[in-house]
Design a protein around this motif. Structure first.
Motif, mmCIF file in Angstrom:
data_model
loop_
_atom_site.group_PDB
_atom_site.id
_atom_site.type_symbol
_atom_site.label_atom_id
_atom_site.label_comp_id
_atom_site.label_asym_id
_atom_site.label_seq_id
_atom_site.Cartn_x
_atom_site.Cartn_y
_atom_site.Cartn_z
ATOM 1 N N ALA A 64 33.411 22.391 2.755
ATOM 2 C CA ALA A 64 32.210 21.398 2.062
ATOM 3 C C ALA A 64 32.857 20.689 0.752
ATOM 4 O O ALA A 64 32.305 19.671 0.654
ATOM 5 C CB ALA A 64 30.941 22.217 2.170
ATOM 6 N N VAL A 65 33.084 21.506 -0.064
ATOM 7 C CA VAL A 65 33.399 20.939 -1.381
ATOM 8 C C VAL A 65 34.804 20.068 -0.896
ATOM 9 O O VAL A 65 34.269 18.859 -1.934
ATOM 10 C CB VAL A 65 33.992 22.106 -2.138
ATOM 11 C CG1 VAL A 65 34.678 21.722 -3.445
ATOM 12 C CG2 VAL A 65 33.043 23.043 -2.589
ATOM 13 N N ALA A 325 26.914 21.067 5.564
ATOM 14 C CA ALA A 325 26.421 21.668 3.982
ATOM 15 C C ALA A 325 26.601 20.680 2.893
ATOM 16 O O ALA A 325 25.902 20.745 2.047
ATOM 17 C CB ALA A 325 27.656 22.831 3.674
ATOM 18 N N ALA A 326 27.615 19.763 2.973
ATOM 19 C CA ALA A 326 27.689 18.810 2.064
ATOM 20 C C ALA A 326 26.514 17.970 1.943
ATOM 21 O O ALA A 326 26.139 17.552 0.763
ATOM 22 C CB ALA A 326 29.054 17.801 2.147
ATOM 23 N N VAL A 327 25.992 17.619 3.344
ATOM 24 C CA VAL A 327 24.613 16.800 3.347
ATOM 25 C C VAL A 327 23.522 17.381 2.843
ATOM 26 O O VAL A 327 22.788 17.017 2.008
ATOM 27 C CB VAL A 327 24.761 16.108 4.608
ATOM 28 C CG1 VAL A 327 23.282 15.422 4.863
ATOM 29 C CG2 VAL A 327 25.897 15.191 5.159
ATOM 30 N N ILE A 328 23.417 18.680 3.027
ATOM 31 C CA ILE A 328 22.350 19.568 2.707
ATOM 32 C C ILE A 328 22.179 19.673 1.180
ATOM 33 O O ILE A 328 21.119 19.956 0.879
ATOM 34 C CB ILE A 328 22.188 20.791 3.604
ATOM 35 C CG1 ILE A 328 21.990 20.617 4.937
ATOM 36 C CG2 ILE A 328 21.244 21.744 3.049
ATOM 37 C CD1 ILE A 328 22.052 21.654 5.682
ATOM 38 N N ASN A 342 26.640 21.433 -5.478
ATOM 39 C CA ASN A 342 25.493 21.498 -4.343
ATOM 40 C C ASN A 342 26.151 21.621 -3.054
ATOM 41 O O ASN A 342 25.357 22.166 -2.333
ATOM 42 C CB ASN A 342 24.706 19.984 -4.552
ATOM 43 C CG ASN A 342 24.058 19.911 -5.908
ATOM 44 O OD1 ASN A 342 24.078 20.784 -6.574
ATOM 45 N ND2 ASN A 342 23.367 18.716 -6.116
ATOM 46 N N ALA A 343 27.418 21.290 -2.711
ATOM 47 C CA ALA A 343 28.017 21.777 -1.346
ATOM 48 C C ALA A 343 28.299 23.084 -1.362
ATOM 49 O O ALA A 343 27.897 23.720 -0.175
ATOM 50 C CB ALA A 343 29.389 21.024 -1.260
ATOM 51 N N ILE A 344 28.267 23.962 -2.406
ATOM 52 C CA ILE A 344 28.358 25.310 -2.289
ATOM 53 C C ILE A 344 26.823 26.006 -1.863
ATOM 54 O O ILE A 344 26.887 26.615 -1.030
ATOM 55 C CB ILE A 344 28.973 26.055 -3.609
ATOM 56 C CG1 ILE A 344 29.931 25.649 -3.937
ATOM 57 C CG2 ILE A 344 28.730 27.321 -3.693
ATOM 58 C CD1 ILE A 344 31.452 26.298 -2.933
#
Length: 394
Positions: A64-65, A325-328, A342-344
């Motif tokens: 995601a990162v 995860a990236a979008v959330i 935020n991706a984490i």
């Protein structure tokens, strides 16, 4: 003279437009999930469960990162999970089948990931093929390549102590606290340094309340996490590696000309081109970074599963979870807005949801439906906020 309600509204608008504001939705979602499952499933908040939650989220978080970097420029990489699988398969063949030392095998896997990323970046930037098409072709092609590398058995066990140690090693208690103190000091210094830098450039700073809240939250979060993990086995090495890479990419995206180029290209490519930014160079570099992070995720996955199989990487939900995860985490699918940190948090939301549903005995169908609902909600918030910004500029 502004009234109290007007001052409150102005402060909320400033906070919502700051980096803290961009993380608020995912933080609230994470808090809601932890509170709900903490009340319904007492084992959810146990140190043991948190330890495995962080381990469970490590692969998704790494991917995601990486994928956040290409989302920042308004592109997407649909092949990130397949690339991760190919790199993991290369690592498994080199260490298990050929007996090559694990450190050299890891370097070979990382190099392969970077080469794959750069190749796809070149195809998109220089040949002019949309990244969606290039990476969709990569998704299919790399799945086949992974099966070719793994051979007729479709899986290779990875027992090398160096590789396994990436996810089985934990820091001693004292070292865990020292790492937490270092992270807090570094984070506080970065906040202070950015304020000083913006003041020297005569740029508007975030409200003090916003920065102090951010530092306060980080202190509480870091101490809570280390205390919880130390009460079980300690801070996992893989968490330290992931946070280190995220810190590096966070600094790269927020404090360097290249990082500003990423946001500029994603915000308005034509304006960025007129400002002298090399759109092609930025895109190729962004895909190279994604390839590196995909390879890192492959190594972490091989270490965690102690094997490399098609279903663990390319055949499962890993791709959708990484993008989700990236979008959330608040990264816009339209480019120009997002954060690797935020991706984490987004990966923790997905991991916490899956973990909590597993504890409550929910089936795979329930997990997919809940994950889909949260992803749809996150994208809806992104689309609505984007419309709001466009209307406010008009």
């Amino acid at each position: 003279m502004s009234t109290m309600p007007e001052l409150g509204t102005m402060s909320l608008k400033k906070i919502s437009s700051s980096r803290l504001g961009s993380a608020l939705p995912v933080l609230l979602a994470l808090a809601a999930i932890w509170i709900y499952f903490g009340l319904t499933e007492p084992a959810f908040l146990s140190p043991r469960n948190f330890y495995y939650l962080f381990m469970q989220s490590s692969v998704v978080g790494t991917l995601a990162v990486g994928i956040t970097i290409v989302l920042l420029i308004g592109d997407i990489d649909l092949s990130v999970a397949a690339t991760s699988g190919v790199c993991a398969a290369i690592l498994a063949v080199l260490t298990t089948n050929l007996g090559i030392p694990a450190p050299i095998s890891c370097l070979a896997a990382l190099s392969a990931g970077v080469c794959v990323g750069i190749f796809q970046g070149v195809m998109s930037a220089l040949v002019g093929i949309p990244s969606f098409v290039v990476t969709l072709a990569g998704l299919l092609g790399f799945q086949g390549l992974m099966l070719k590398i793994l051979g007729i058995h479709g899986a290779i066990n990875v027992r090398d102590p160096f590789v396994r140690g990436i996810t089985t090693t934990t820091l001693p208690t004292e070292l865990g606290w020292a790492a937490a103190a270092l992270c807090i000091a570094t984070f506080s210094w970065m906040v202070w340094y950015n304020r000083q830098k913006r003041r020297r450039l005569s740029l508007e700073n975030n409200p003090w309340a916003s920065d102090l809240t951010k530092v306060g939250f980080f202190v509480v979060f870091a101490i809570s996490v280390v205390a919880t993990l130390n009460s079980y086995r300690g801070v996992p090495l893989v968490v330290v590696i992931l946070l280190g890479l995220t810190a590096l990419l966070g600094w790269l995206t927020t404090s360097t000309p290249f990082g500003r180029s990423l946001y500029a290209v994603g915000g308005n490519a034509e304006s960025a081109r007129r400002a002298g930014i090399s759109l092609k160079g930025v895109k190729i570099a962004a895909f190279g970074i994604v390839g590196f992070m995909a390879a890192t995720g492959g190594i972490v996955g091989a270490s965690r599963y102690a094997s490399v199989s098609f279903n663990a990487f390319a055949g499962g939900p890993l791709l959708l979870e990484a993008i989700g995860a990236a979008v959330i985490g608040g990264t816009s699918l339209f480019g120009g807005r997002g954060s690797v940190w935020n991706a984490i948090l987004g990966a923790l939301v997905i991991g916490s949801l899956g973990n909590g549903l597993d504890l409550s005995g929910a089936g795979a169908a329930d997990k997919l439906m809940f994950s889909g609902g949260i992803l749809l909600l996150a994208v809806s918030i992104d689309a609505l906020s984007r419309q709001g910004r466009i209307q406010s500029r008009a």
